[in-house]
Design an enzyme around this catalytic site. Sequence first.
Site, mmCIF file in Angstrom:
data_model
loop_
_atom_site.group_PDB
_atom_site.id
_atom_site.type_symbol
_atom_site.label_atom_id
_atom_site.label_comp_id
_atom_site.label_asym_id
_atom_site.label_seq_id
_atom_site.Cartn_x
_atom_site.Cartn_y
_atom_site.Cartn_z
ATOM 1 N N ASN A 285 0.390 -1.279 0.202
ATOM 2 C CA ASN A 285 0.049 -0.108 0.430
ATOM 3 C C ASN A 285 0.960 1.613 0.212
ATOM 4 O OD1 ASN A 285 -1.190 2.184 -0.020
ATOM 5 N ND2 ASN A 285 -2.334 1.326 1.807
ATOM 6 N N LYS B 76 -0.032 4.261 0.128
ATOM 7 C CA LYS B 76 -0.415 5.887 0.030
ATOM 8 C C LYS B 76 0.007 7.196 -1.119
ATOM 9 C CE LYS B 76 0.213 3.370 4.832
ATOM 10 N NZ LYS B 76 0.269 3.437 6.032
ATOM 11 N N HIS C 92 -10.048 1.630 4.721
ATOM 12 C CA HIS C 92 -8.332 1.993 5.470
ATOM 13 C C HIS C 92 -8.625 2.793 7.071
ATOM 14 C CE1 HIS C 92 -4.203 2.732 6.172
ATOM 15 N NE2 HIS C 92 -3.133 1.501 5.478
ATOM 16 N N GLU D 41 -6.699 4.692 7.898
ATOM 17 C CA GLU D 41 -6.834 6.460 7.092
ATOM 18 C C GLU D 41 -7.659 7.109 6.971
ATOM 19 O OE1 GLU D 41 -2.733 5.715 5.142
ATOM 20 O OE2 GLU D 41 -1.745 5.304 7.202
ATOM 21 N N GLU E 291 -5.558 -4.780 9.495
ATOM 22 C CA GLU E 291 -4.736 -3.672 10.329
ATOM 23 C C GLU E 291 -5.105 -3.093 11.412
ATOM 24 O OE1 GLU E 291 -2.118 -2.584 6.292
ATOM 25 O OE2 GLU E 291 -4.144 -1.904 7.021
ATOM 26 N N GLY F 131 2.533 2.514 10.906
ATOM 27 C CA GLY F 131 3.377 2.876 10.206
ATOM 28 C C GLY F 131 4.046 3.378 11.960
ATOM 29 N N SER G 290 3.180 -1.825 10.374
ATOM 30 C CA SER G 290 4.986 -2.712 10.053
ATOM 31 C C SER G 290 5.298 -4.192 9.976
ATOM 32 C CB SER G 290 4.967 -2.353 11.692
ATOM 33 O OG SER G 290 4.460 -0.813 11.681
HETATM 34 P P1 PGA Z 1 2.728 0.206 7.398
HETATM 35 O O1 PGA Z 1 1.352 0.298 6.778
HETATM 36 O O2 PGA Z 1 3.469 -1.196 7.245
HETATM 37 O O3 PGA Z 1 3.613 0.842 7.168
HETATM 38 O O4 PGA Z 1 2.809 -0.079 9.136
HETATM 39 C C1 PGA Z 1 0.477 -0.729 6.928
HETATM 40 C C2 PGA Z 1 -1.101 -0.171 6.065
HETATM 41 O O5 PGA Z 1 -0.835 0.936 7.012
HETATM 42 O O6 PGA Z 1 -1.116 -0.609 5.302
#
Ligand code: PGA
Length: 251
Positions: A10, A12, A95, A97, A167, A173, A213
């Site tokens: 992903n 982003k 997601h 976010e 997630e 992140g 992560s």
């Molecule tokens: P990350 O993000 O691997 O940077 O923690 C995962 C995601 O948001 O899909």
Amino acid sequence: MSRKKVIAGNWKMNKTPSETSIFITELSDRVKQTKDIVICAVPYVCLTAALKSAKRTKIKIAAQNLHFEDNGAFTGEVSTDMLTDLGVKYVIVGHSERRQYYNETDATVNKKILKALKAGLKPILCVGESLDQREMGVTSDFVRYQVRYALNGVSSEDMKNVIIAYEPIWAIGTGKTATNEQANDVCKTIRETLVELYGRRVANAALIQYGGSVNVKNANELFNMSDIDGGLVGGASLKIDDFDKIVNYNK
Ligand code: PGA
């Protein structure tokens, strides 16, 4: 039963169309041997470049969002027709976010899932609890609720085209990965929810990813857990060497 693994990056809001072409071309060389499903979810404006570079390779391309209406006065939004016309096959839906910054709700996530499936797109449905919810001990109830709400109206037949990504928000992140057991437990809870909704056969075939992560060091162990069928990878999917190692986790 043995299920395929699906490993999705992903991106982003990262990479330009030119950077996308270079990355996908390089990645395609490194995933030639994989038996897993490899997806890159790129920004809208990078879709054309990504699809072009991914042609006749193992890499599938996903969008990171879609709108649930066909068309109309929705400035800045993108419809399923626009995505399918380009040749996009997968789309991330819900997601955290988007839920957090763009007021996406369980109701709009459900509408988007139904819309994506109707258009022949395969949604990657994201669910997961906040740190408060985990500490309150409501993770399992909350994730069950999110899954049930998002899949309201989705038929057993359509479930073949749905990927679910667990997630935990506190792991995204942050460098804080859920332990293998924590991640597997919730993926198992999601599978049990699918048993209640669709029966054992559909639930056993469903692909459930872990995200939050995921990195070069933890991918192998996570992806080998009983109920984790791969990962949704953010930060580590932007670096070619890291994503290469994550996709080829079993080597
Ligand atoms: P990350 O993000 O691997 O940077 O923690 C995962 C995601 O948001 O899909």
